[in-house]
Design an enzyme around this catalytic site. Structure first.
Site, short mmCIF file in Angstrom:
data_model
loop_
_atom_site.label_atom_id
_atom_site.label_comp_id
_atom_site.label_asym_id
_atom_site.label_seq_id
_atom_site.Cartn_x
_atom_site.Cartn_y
_atom_site.Cartn_z
N ASP A 196 3.36 -3.27 1.64
CA ASP A 196 1.55 -2.68 0.87
C ASP A 196 0.82 -3.43 0.45
O ASP A 196 0.42 -4.47 0.73
CB ASP A 196 1.86 -1.15 0.35
CG ASP A 196 0.87 -0.24 0.13
OD1 ASP A 196 -0.08 0.35 0.55
OD2 ASP A 196 1.70 1.51 0.72
N HIS A 231 -3.52 2.09 -3.26
CA HIS A 231 -1.93 2.12 -2.10
C HIS A 231 -1.33 2.43 -2.59
O HIS A 231 0.23 2.66 -2.33
CB HIS A 231 -2.48 1.83 -1.03
CG HIS A 231 -2.02 3.42 0.37
ND1 HIS A 231 -0.84 2.34 0.95
CD2 HIS A 231 -1.98 4.35 0.62
CE1 HIS A 231 0.00 3.86 1.19
NE2 HIS A 231 -1.44 4.27 1.62
N SER A 387 2.44 7.74 4.44
CA SER A 387 2.42 7.04 3.54
C SER A 387 3.22 8.00 2.59
O SER A 387 4.06 7.69 1.46
CB SER A 387 1.27 6.47 2.94
OG SER A 387 0.39 6.56 2.26
#
Length: 455
Positions: A196, A231, A387
Protein backbone atom coordinates in the site's frame (compact mmCIF):
# COMPACT_ATOMS: atom_id res chain seq x y z
CA UNK A 1 -10.46 64.74 39.44
CA UNK A 2 -7.60 62.23 39.54
CA UNK A 3 -7.95 58.90 41.30
CA UNK A 4 -5.40 56.26 42.36
CA UNK A 5 -5.84 52.71 40.98
CA UNK A 6 -6.26 50.37 43.96
CA UNK A 7 -4.39 47.46 42.32
CA UNK A 8 -1.59 49.13 40.36
CA UNK A 9 -1.08 52.38 42.11
CA UNK A 10 -1.14 54.12 38.74
CA UNK A 11 -2.79 57.53 38.90
CA UNK A 12 -5.64 58.48 36.66
CA UNK A 13 -7.74 55.31 36.84
CA UNK A 14 -11.04 55.38 38.72
CA UNK A 15 -11.21 53.09 41.73
CA UNK A 16 -13.23 49.92 41.08
CA UNK A 17 -15.76 48.93 43.75
CA UNK A 18 -14.93 45.57 45.43
CA UNK A 19 -18.07 43.83 44.12
CA UNK A 20 -17.38 44.77 40.54
CA UNK A 21 -13.73 43.80 40.94
CA UNK A 22 -14.69 40.28 42.10
CA UNK A 23 -17.08 39.95 39.14
CA UNK A 24 -14.40 41.12 36.72
CA UNK A 25 -11.90 38.66 38.15
CA UNK A 26 -14.48 35.87 37.84
CA UNK A 27 -15.08 36.75 34.18
CA UNK A 28 -11.34 36.84 33.48
CA UNK A 29 -10.84 33.46 35.19
CA UNK A 30 -13.76 31.94 33.26
CA UNK A 31 -12.40 33.26 29.97
CA UNK A 32 -8.99 31.86 30.78
CA UNK A 33 -10.52 28.43 31.45
CA UNK A 34 -12.41 28.64 28.18
CA UNK A 35 -9.26 29.71 26.36
CA UNK A 36 -7.36 26.78 27.85
CA UNK A 37 -10.13 24.41 26.78
CA UNK A 38 -10.17 25.90 23.30
CA UNK A 39 -6.39 25.64 23.12
CA UNK A 40 -6.50 21.98 24.19
CA UNK A 41 -9.14 21.27 21.55
CA UNK A 42 -7.11 23.12 18.94
CA UNK A 43 -3.98 21.17 19.85
CA UNK A 44 -5.87 17.89 19.66
CA UNK A 45 -7.23 18.86 16.27
CA UNK A 46 -3.78 19.93 15.13
CA UNK A 47 -2.44 16.49 16.05
CA UNK A 48 -4.96 15.01 13.65
CA UNK A 49 -4.54 17.35 10.70
CA UNK A 50 -5.21 15.56 7.39
CA UNK A 51 -2.21 14.54 5.33
CA UNK A 52 -3.38 16.29 2.17
CA UNK A 53 -0.98 19.23 2.48
CA UNK A 54 1.92 17.04 3.52
CA UNK A 55 1.17 14.57 0.75
CA UNK A 56 1.09 17.35 -1.82
CA UNK A 57 4.43 18.69 -0.67
CA UNK A 58 5.93 15.20 -0.58
CA UNK A 59 4.57 14.39 -4.00
CA UNK A 60 6.06 17.58 -5.42
CA UNK A 61 9.38 16.76 -3.84
CA UNK A 62 9.15 13.23 -5.19
CA UNK A 63 8.74 14.62 -8.67
CA UNK A 64 12.22 16.08 -8.24
CA UNK A 65 13.80 13.13 -6.47
CA UNK A 66 11.91 10.18 -7.96
CA UNK A 67 11.16 8.73 -4.52
CA UNK A 68 7.59 9.43 -3.44
CA UNK A 69 5.13 9.73 -6.33
CA UNK A 70 5.78 6.97 -8.87
CA UNK A 71 2.86 7.87 -11.10
CA UNK A 72 4.15 11.44 -11.56
CA UNK A 73 7.65 10.18 -12.26
CA UNK A 74 6.62 7.53 -14.78
CA UNK A 75 4.26 9.80 -16.71
CA UNK A 76 7.36 11.71 -17.77
CA UNK A 77 8.86 8.40 -19.00
CA UNK A 78 5.91 7.29 -21.11
CA UNK A 79 7.75 4.38 -22.73
CA UNK A 80 8.50 2.31 -19.62
CA UNK A 81 7.75 -1.34 -20.41
CA UNK A 82 7.85 -4.62 -18.48
CA UNK A 83 9.56 -7.44 -20.39
CA UNK A 84 8.55 -10.90 -19.22
CA UNK A 85 11.04 -13.65 -20.08
CA UNK A 86 10.66 -17.34 -20.91
CA UNK A 87 12.85 -20.20 -19.73
CA UNK A 88 15.21 -18.20 -17.53
CA UNK A 89 16.46 -19.45 -14.18
CA UNK A 90 14.63 -17.79 -11.28
CA UNK A 91 17.67 -15.99 -9.90
CA UNK A 92 18.58 -12.33 -10.00
CA UNK A 93 21.94 -13.11 -11.57
CA UNK A 94 20.45 -15.14 -14.44
CA UNK A 95 17.72 -12.59 -15.22
CA UNK A 96 20.16 -9.67 -15.03
CA UNK A 97 22.47 -11.39 -17.50
CA UNK A 98 19.69 -11.93 -20.06
CA UNK A 99 18.36 -8.39 -19.55
CA UNK A 100 21.82 -6.94 -20.16
CA UNK A 101 22.19 -8.97 -23.34
CA UNK A 102 18.79 -7.87 -24.65
CA UNK A 103 19.27 -4.18 -23.93
CA UNK A 104 22.70 -4.29 -25.58
CA UNK A 105 21.16 -5.88 -28.69
CA UNK A 106 17.73 -4.26 -28.93
CA UNK A 107 18.22 -0.99 -27.02
CA UNK A 108 16.98 0.45 -23.76
CA UNK A 109 18.58 0.13 -20.33
CA UNK A 110 17.76 -2.11 -17.38
CA UNK A 111 15.74 -0.30 -14.71
CA UNK A 112 14.54 -3.13 -12.47
CA UNK A 113 14.96 -6.89 -12.44
CA UNK A 114 12.29 -9.40 -11.36
CA UNK A 115 13.51 -12.87 -10.50
CA UNK A 116 10.88 -14.68 -8.45
CA UNK A 117 8.08 -15.62 -8.93
CA UNK A 118 8.22 -14.04 -12.43
CA UNK A 119 11.37 -13.52 -14.47
CA UNK A 120 11.65 -10.22 -16.31
CA UNK A 121 12.83 -6.62 -16.19
CA UNK A 122 11.67 -3.08 -16.82
CA UNK A 123 13.14 -0.77 -19.42
CA UNK A 124 12.38 2.36 -21.44
CA UNK A 125 11.65 1.55 -25.09
CA UNK A 126 10.94 3.46 -28.26
CA UNK A 127 8.36 1.99 -30.67
CA UNK A 128 11.20 0.73 -32.88
CA UNK A 129 12.93 -0.99 -29.97
CA UNK A 130 9.63 -2.49 -28.82
CA UNK A 131 9.25 -4.20 -32.20
CA UNK A 132 12.67 -5.83 -31.80
CA UNK A 133 11.81 -7.19 -28.35
CA UNK A 134 8.55 -8.68 -29.58
CA UNK A 135 10.47 -10.67 -32.20
CA UNK A 136 12.87 -12.16 -29.64
CA UNK A 137 11.87 -15.75 -28.80
CA UNK A 138 13.13 -15.32 -25.23
CA UNK A 139 10.35 -12.77 -24.59
CA UNK A 140 7.02 -13.98 -23.25
CA UNK A 141 5.29 -10.60 -23.22
CA UNK A 142 5.97 -6.87 -23.20
CA UNK A 143 3.58 -4.70 -21.20
CA UNK A 144 3.52 -0.93 -21.06
CA UNK A 145 3.73 0.46 -17.55
CA UNK A 146 0.41 1.49 -16.01
CA UNK A 147 -0.93 3.13 -12.87
CA UNK A 148 -2.93 1.60 -10.01
CA UNK A 149 -4.80 3.49 -7.31
CA UNK A 150 -5.58 2.92 -3.62
CA UNK A 151 -9.01 1.27 -3.55
CA UNK A 152 -10.56 3.28 -0.75
CA UNK A 153 -11.42 6.79 0.46
CA UNK A 154 -10.36 8.11 3.86
CA UNK A 155 -12.74 10.02 6.10
CA UNK A 156 -11.79 12.92 8.38
CA UNK A 157 -9.29 12.53 11.21
CA UNK A 158 -10.18 12.77 14.88
CA UNK A 159 -8.61 12.28 18.34
CA UNK A 160 -11.32 9.68 18.96
CA UNK A 161 -13.51 7.36 16.92
CA UNK A 162 -16.62 5.26 17.27
CA UNK A 163 -16.50 1.58 18.17
CA UNK A 164 -15.54 -0.45 15.08
CA UNK A 165 -18.90 -1.58 13.72
CA UNK A 166 -17.23 -3.74 11.07
CA UNK A 167 -15.78 -6.03 13.72
CA UNK A 168 -19.16 -6.22 15.39
CA UNK A 169 -20.76 -7.33 12.11
CA UNK A 170 -18.43 -10.18 11.16
CA UNK A 171 -18.76 -12.12 14.42
CA UNK A 172 -22.53 -12.58 14.17
CA UNK A 173 -24.83 -13.99 11.51
CA UNK A 174 -27.77 -11.60 11.89
CA UNK A 175 -28.50 -7.93 12.43
CA UNK A 176 -28.91 -5.88 14.60
CA UNK A 177 -25.41 -5.43 15.95
CA UNK A 178 -24.88 -6.41 19.58
CA UNK A 179 -21.95 -4.12 20.43
CA UNK A 180 -19.48 -6.98 20.84
CA UNK A 181 -16.55 -8.47 18.94
CA UNK A 182 -16.11 -12.06 20.07
CA UNK A 183 -13.22 -14.14 18.75
CA UNK A 184 -11.02 -16.66 20.48
CA UNK A 185 -8.01 -16.36 18.16
CA UNK A 186 -5.82 -13.29 17.78
CA UNK A 187 -3.66 -14.04 14.75
CA UNK A 188 -0.52 -14.25 16.90
CA UNK A 189 2.40 -15.71 14.96
CA UNK A 190 1.04 -14.66 11.54
CA UNK A 191 2.43 -11.86 9.38
CA UNK A 192 0.23 -9.59 7.26
CA UNK A 193 2.21 -8.03 4.41
CA UNK A 194 0.49 -4.76 3.51
CA UNK A 195 1.18 -3.60 -0.07
CA UNK A 196 0.00 0.00 0.00
CA UNK A 197 1.10 3.59 0.66
CA UNK A 198 3.19 2.54 3.64
CA UNK A 199 2.22 2.28 7.31
CA UNK A 200 2.69 4.62 10.26
CA UNK A 201 4.32 1.82 12.23
CA UNK A 202 4.54 3.87 15.45
CA UNK A 203 0.76 4.26 15.78
CA UNK A 204 -0.59 3.04 19.10
CA UNK A 205 -3.06 0.70 17.39
CA UNK A 206 -0.16 -1.54 16.34
CA UNK A 207 1.35 -1.73 19.83
CA UNK A 208 4.85 -2.34 18.48
CA UNK A 209 3.79 -5.10 16.07
CA UNK A 210 4.34 -3.15 12.83
CA UNK A 211 7.53 -2.48 10.91
CA UNK A 212 8.61 -1.03 7.59
CA UNK A 213 9.74 -4.20 5.81
CA UNK A 214 10.47 -2.89 2.31
CA UNK A 215 10.02 0.21 0.15
CA UNK A 216 9.45 -0.95 -3.42
CA UNK A 217 9.63 2.63 -4.71
CA UNK A 218 13.08 3.49 -3.38
CA UNK A 219 14.24 -0.17 -3.29
CA UNK A 220 15.04 0.21 0.38
CA UNK A 221 15.12 -2.79 2.68
CA UNK A 222 13.64 -2.27 6.15
CA UNK A 223 13.07 0.92 8.08
CA UNK A 224 11.61 3.22 5.43
CA UNK A 225 8.22 3.18 3.78
CA UNK A 226 6.37 5.38 6.27
CA UNK A 227 2.92 6.49 5.18
CA UNK A 228 2.59 10.01 3.72
CA UNK A 229 -0.92 9.36 2.37
CA UNK A 230 -2.90 7.49 5.05
CA UNK A 231 -4.51 4.65 3.11
CA UNK A 232 -1.92 2.03 4.04
CA UNK A 233 -2.09 2.79 7.76
CA UNK A 234 -5.88 2.46 7.69
CA UNK A 235 -5.88 -0.88 5.85
CA UNK A 236 -3.18 -2.28 8.14
CA UNK A 237 -5.23 -1.27 11.19
CA UNK A 238 -8.41 -2.89 9.86
CA UNK A 239 -6.49 -6.11 9.32
CA UNK A 240 -4.43 -6.18 12.52
CA UNK A 241 -4.96 -3.14 14.76
CA UNK A 242 -5.21 -3.66 18.51
CA UNK A 243 -8.52 -1.76 18.71
CA UNK A 244 -9.74 -1.66 15.10
CA UNK A 245 -8.35 -4.90 13.66
CA UNK A 246 -9.69 -8.37 13.03
CA UNK A 247 -6.44 -10.13 13.98
CA UNK A 248 -5.31 -8.10 16.98
CA UNK A 249 -1.95 -9.77 17.55
CA UNK A 250 -0.82 -10.47 13.99
CA UNK A 251 2.35 -8.71 12.87
CA UNK A 252 2.17 -5.98 10.22
CA UNK A 253 4.88 -5.90 7.54
CA UNK A 254 4.66 -2.73 5.46
CA UNK A 255 5.69 -3.07 1.82
CA UNK A 256 5.31 0.40 0.33
CA UNK A 257 4.46 0.42 -3.38
CA UNK A 258 2.06 3.39 -3.68
CA UNK A 259 3.24 6.99 -3.37
CA UNK A 260 2.05 10.03 -1.47
CA UNK A 261 -0.70 10.62 -4.05
CA UNK A 262 -2.15 7.14 -3.50
CA UNK A 263 -1.03 5.75 -6.85
CA UNK A 264 1.60 3.24 -7.88
CA UNK A 265 2.93 1.83 -11.12
CA UNK A 266 3.06 -1.70 -12.43
CA UNK A 267 6.84 -1.47 -12.29
CA UNK A 268 6.82 -0.82 -8.54
CA UNK A 269 4.07 -3.30 -7.71
CA UNK A 270 5.97 -6.08 -9.47
CA UNK A 271 8.98 -5.18 -7.32
CA UNK A 272 6.85 -5.44 -4.17
CA UNK A 273 5.48 -8.89 -5.02
CA UNK A 274 8.94 -10.04 -6.11
CA UNK A 275 10.37 -9.04 -2.72
CA UNK A 276 7.53 -10.63 -0.75
CA UNK A 277 7.81 -13.95 -2.58
CA UNK A 278 11.50 -14.14 -1.73
CA UNK A 279 11.43 -12.76 1.81
CA UNK A 280 8.02 -13.49 3.36
CA UNK A 281 8.08 -15.47 6.58
CA UNK A 282 5.18 -17.91 6.83
CA UNK A 283 2.51 -18.26 7.98
CA UNK A 284 1.65 -15.10 6.09
CA UNK A 285 -1.04 -13.39 4.06
CA UNK A 286 -0.63 -10.44 1.70
CA UNK A 287 -3.15 -7.56 1.82
CA UNK A 288 -3.26 -5.66 -1.47
CA UNK A 289 -4.82 -2.21 -1.15
CA UNK A 290 -4.96 -1.09 -4.79
CA UNK A 291 -6.99 -1.65 -7.93
CA UNK A 292 -6.67 -0.70 -11.57
CA UNK A 293 -6.62 -1.80 -15.21
CA UNK A 294 -6.30 -5.46 -16.06
CA UNK A 295 -2.65 -6.44 -16.19
CA UNK A 296 -1.78 -10.00 -17.12
CA UNK A 297 1.86 -9.71 -16.11
CA UNK A 298 0.91 -8.77 -12.53
CA UNK A 299 -1.87 -11.38 -12.48
CA UNK A 300 0.68 -14.02 -13.48
CA UNK A 301 3.14 -12.91 -10.84
CA UNK A 302 0.46 -13.06 -8.13
CA UNK A 303 -0.68 -16.48 -9.31
CA UNK A 304 2.86 -17.79 -9.10
CA UNK A 305 3.19 -16.32 -5.60
CA UNK A 306 0.20 -18.39 -4.47
CA UNK A 307 1.79 -21.44 -6.10
CA UNK A 308 4.60 -20.93 -3.61
CA UNK A 309 2.11 -20.98 -0.72
CA UNK A 310 1.47 -17.28 -0.05
CA UNK A 311 -2.19 -16.21 -0.11
CA UNK A 312 -3.38 -12.67 -0.79
CA UNK A 313 -6.52 -10.60 -0.50
CA UNK A 314 -7.59 -8.16 -3.21
CA UNK A 315 -10.15 -5.33 -3.42
CA UNK A 316 -13.00 -5.96 -5.86
CA UNK A 317 -12.48 -2.37 -7.02
CA UNK A 318 -15.10 0.17 -8.00
CA UNK A 319 -16.39 1.89 -11.08
CA UNK A 320 -15.55 5.45 -12.03
CA UNK A 321 -17.88 7.94 -10.34
CA UNK A 322 -19.64 5.17 -8.42
CA UNK A 323 -20.71 3.34 -11.58
CA UNK A 324 -21.18 -0.41 -11.42
CA UNK A 325 -18.20 -2.44 -12.60
CA UNK A 326 -17.27 -6.10 -13.00
CA UNK A 327 -14.34 -7.03 -10.79
CA UNK A 328 -13.24 -9.49 -13.49
CA UNK A 329 -12.16 -6.45 -15.52
CA UNK A 330 -9.75 -5.21 -12.84
CA UNK A 331 -6.38 -6.26 -11.44
CA UNK A 332 -5.80 -7.70 -8.90
CA UNK A 333 -9.46 -8.50 -8.23
CA UNK A 334 -9.92 -10.61 -11.36
CA UNK A 335 -7.27 -13.20 -10.45
CA UNK A 336 -9.01 -16.44 -9.46
CA UNK A 337 -6.40 -17.22 -6.80
CA UNK A 338 -7.11 -13.94 -4.98
CA UNK A 339 -9.39 -13.65 -1.98
CA UNK A 340 -11.33 -10.87 -3.72
CA UNK A 341 -13.59 -8.84 -1.42
CA UNK A 342 -16.56 -6.59 -2.14
CA UNK A 343 -17.74 -3.94 0.34
CA UNK A 344 -20.95 -3.70 2.37
CA UNK A 345 -22.47 -1.03 4.62
CA UNK A 346 -24.08 -1.14 8.05
CA UNK A 347 -27.35 -2.39 6.56
CA UNK A 348 -25.60 -5.24 4.68
CA UNK A 349 -26.18 -3.48 1.37
CA UNK A 350 -23.43 -3.51 -1.27
CA UNK A 351 -21.61 -0.17 -1.22
CA UNK A 352 -22.54 1.84 -4.31
CA UNK A 353 -20.20 1.17 -7.21
CA UNK A 354 -18.28 -1.63 -5.49
CA UNK A 355 -17.02 -4.32 -7.85
CA UNK A 356 -19.34 -7.27 -8.41
CA UNK A 357 -19.34 -10.44 -10.47
CA UNK A 358 -18.04 -13.99 -10.43
CA UNK A 359 -14.49 -12.93 -9.50
CA UNK A 360 -15.72 -11.70 -6.09
CA UNK A 361 -15.23 -14.41 -3.45
CA UNK A 362 -17.10 -12.79 -0.57
CA UNK A 363 -18.08 -9.44 0.95
CA UNK A 364 -16.98 -7.67 4.13
CA UNK A 365 -17.73 -4.34 5.87
CA UNK A 366 -16.35 -1.47 3.81
CA UNK A 367 -18.27 1.78 4.54
CA UNK A 368 -16.96 4.24 7.13
CA UNK A 369 -14.92 1.57 8.90
CA UNK A 370 -12.93 3.01 11.86
CA UNK A 371 -9.16 2.72 11.50
CA UNK A 372 -5.85 4.21 12.61
CA UNK A 373 -4.80 7.46 10.96
CA UNK A 374 -1.33 8.28 9.63
CA UNK A 375 -1.72 11.88 10.86
CA UNK A 376 -0.31 11.01 14.30
CA UNK A 377 0.21 8.09 16.66
CA UNK A 378 -3.08 8.78 18.48
CA UNK A 379 -5.42 9.84 15.70
CA UNK A 380 -8.17 7.90 14.00
CA UNK A 381 -10.02 7.99 10.71
CA UNK A 382 -12.48 5.92 8.68
CA UNK A 383 -12.01 4.07 5.41
CA UNK A 384 -14.64 3.39 2.76
CA UNK A 385 -14.08 1.10 -0.19
CA UNK A 386 -13.23 -2.43 -1.20
CA UNK A 387 -9.71 -2.02 0.24
CA UNK A 388 -11.31 -1.84 3.71
CA UNK A 389 -13.20 -5.06 2.96
CA UNK A 390 -10.06 -6.77 1.64
CA UNK A 391 -8.17 -5.73 4.79
CA UNK A 392 -10.85 -7.32 6.99
CA UNK A 393 -10.57 -10.54 4.95
CA UNK A 394 -6.78 -10.43 5.41
CA UNK A 395 -7.34 -10.24 9.16
CA UNK A 396 -9.72 -13.21 9.00
CA UNK A 397 -7.13 -15.12 6.98
CA UNK A 398 -4.56 -14.41 9.70
CA UNK A 399 -6.92 -15.83 12.33
CA UNK A 400 -7.31 -19.01 10.29
CA UNK A 401 -3.56 -19.33 9.66
CA UNK A 402 -2.85 -18.93 13.37
CA UNK A 403 -4.84 -22.10 13.96
CA UNK A 404 -3.72 -23.89 10.77
CA UNK A 405 -0.32 -22.44 9.82
CA UNK A 406 0.27 -24.95 7.01
CA UNK A 407 -2.98 -24.17 5.16
CA UNK A 408 -2.27 -23.35 1.52
CA UNK A 409 -4.02 -20.50 -0.38
CA UNK A 410 -6.69 -22.79 -1.84
CA UNK A 411 -7.53 -24.27 1.57
CA UNK A 412 -7.64 -20.79 3.11
CA UNK A 413 -9.99 -19.56 0.38
CA UNK A 414 -12.26 -22.56 0.87
CA UNK A 415 -12.34 -22.16 4.64
CA UNK A 416 -13.30 -18.47 4.55
CA UNK A 417 -15.87 -19.02 1.82
CA UNK A 418 -17.47 -22.03 3.51
CA UNK A 419 -17.57 -20.21 6.84
CA UNK A 420 -19.17 -17.04 5.47
CA UNK A 421 -22.78 -16.04 6.13
CA UNK A 422 -25.06 -16.72 3.18
CA UNK A 423 -27.86 -14.60 1.71
CA UNK A 424 -27.56 -11.49 3.88
CA UNK A 425 -26.32 -8.97 1.30
CA UNK A 426 -28.78 -6.66 -0.37
CA UNK A 427 -28.01 -6.17 -4.06
CA UNK A 428 -24.87 -8.29 -4.15
CA UNK A 429 -24.71 -7.59 -7.88
CA UNK A 430 -25.02 -9.73 -10.98
CA UNK A 431 -23.07 -13.00 -10.72
CA UNK A 432 -21.74 -12.10 -7.25
CA UNK A 433 -21.76 -14.70 -4.46
CA UNK A 434 -24.10 -13.64 -1.64
CA UNK A 435 -21.61 -14.34 1.14
CA UNK A 436 -20.58 -12.12 4.05
CA UNK A 437 -17.33 -12.62 5.98
CA UNK A 438 -17.85 -14.36 9.32
CA UNK A 439 -15.47 -14.96 12.23
CA UNK A 440 -16.69 -17.51 14.76
CA UNK A 441 -17.83 -16.23 18.19
CA UNK A 442 -15.65 -17.98 20.74
CA UNK A 443 -14.63 -15.58 23.50
CA UNK A 444 -16.94 -12.71 24.45
CA UNK A 445 -15.64 -9.17 24.48
CA UNK A 446 -17.18 -5.76 23.96
CA UNK A 447 -16.34 -3.97 20.68
CA UNK A 448 -14.08 -1.28 22.11
CA UNK A 449 -13.65 2.21 20.79
CA UNK A 450 -10.17 2.87 19.34
CA UNK A 451 -7.72 4.02 21.99
CA UNK A 452 -9.75 2.58 24.85
CA UNK A 453 -7.42 1.32 27.61
CA UNK A 454 -6.72 -2.38 27.59
CA UNK A 455 -8.13 -2.93 24.11
Amino acid sequence: MRHSDSTTGRPGTPKTPPGRLRAARHRISRHRRLDRARLAAALAAALCLPLAAAATTSAQAAGRTGAGSPAAVDRAAAAVHIVQLNDVEATKEAVTKVAAEMTATHGGSVRRVYADPMQGFSTVLTPEQLTKYLKDTRVGSVTENRTYTAAGQLGGTSPAAAAPWGLDRIDQRELPLDGRYSVGRTGAGVRVYVVDTGVRTSHGDFAGRARGAYDAISLREGGGGQDCHGHGTATAAIAAGRATGVARQARVESVRALGCDGTGTLEHLLTAVDWITTHARKPAVVALGFSGPAGSVLDLQLYQMTEQGIAYTAPAGSGSGGADTDSCDLTPGRQTTALTAGATGRDDGRVAGTGRGSCVHLFAPGAGVPAASAASDRCWTTLTGTSAAAAAVAGAAALHLAARPTADPAELDQALTDGSTKDRIRDAGEDSPNRLLYVADQAPGRAAAPGEPGR
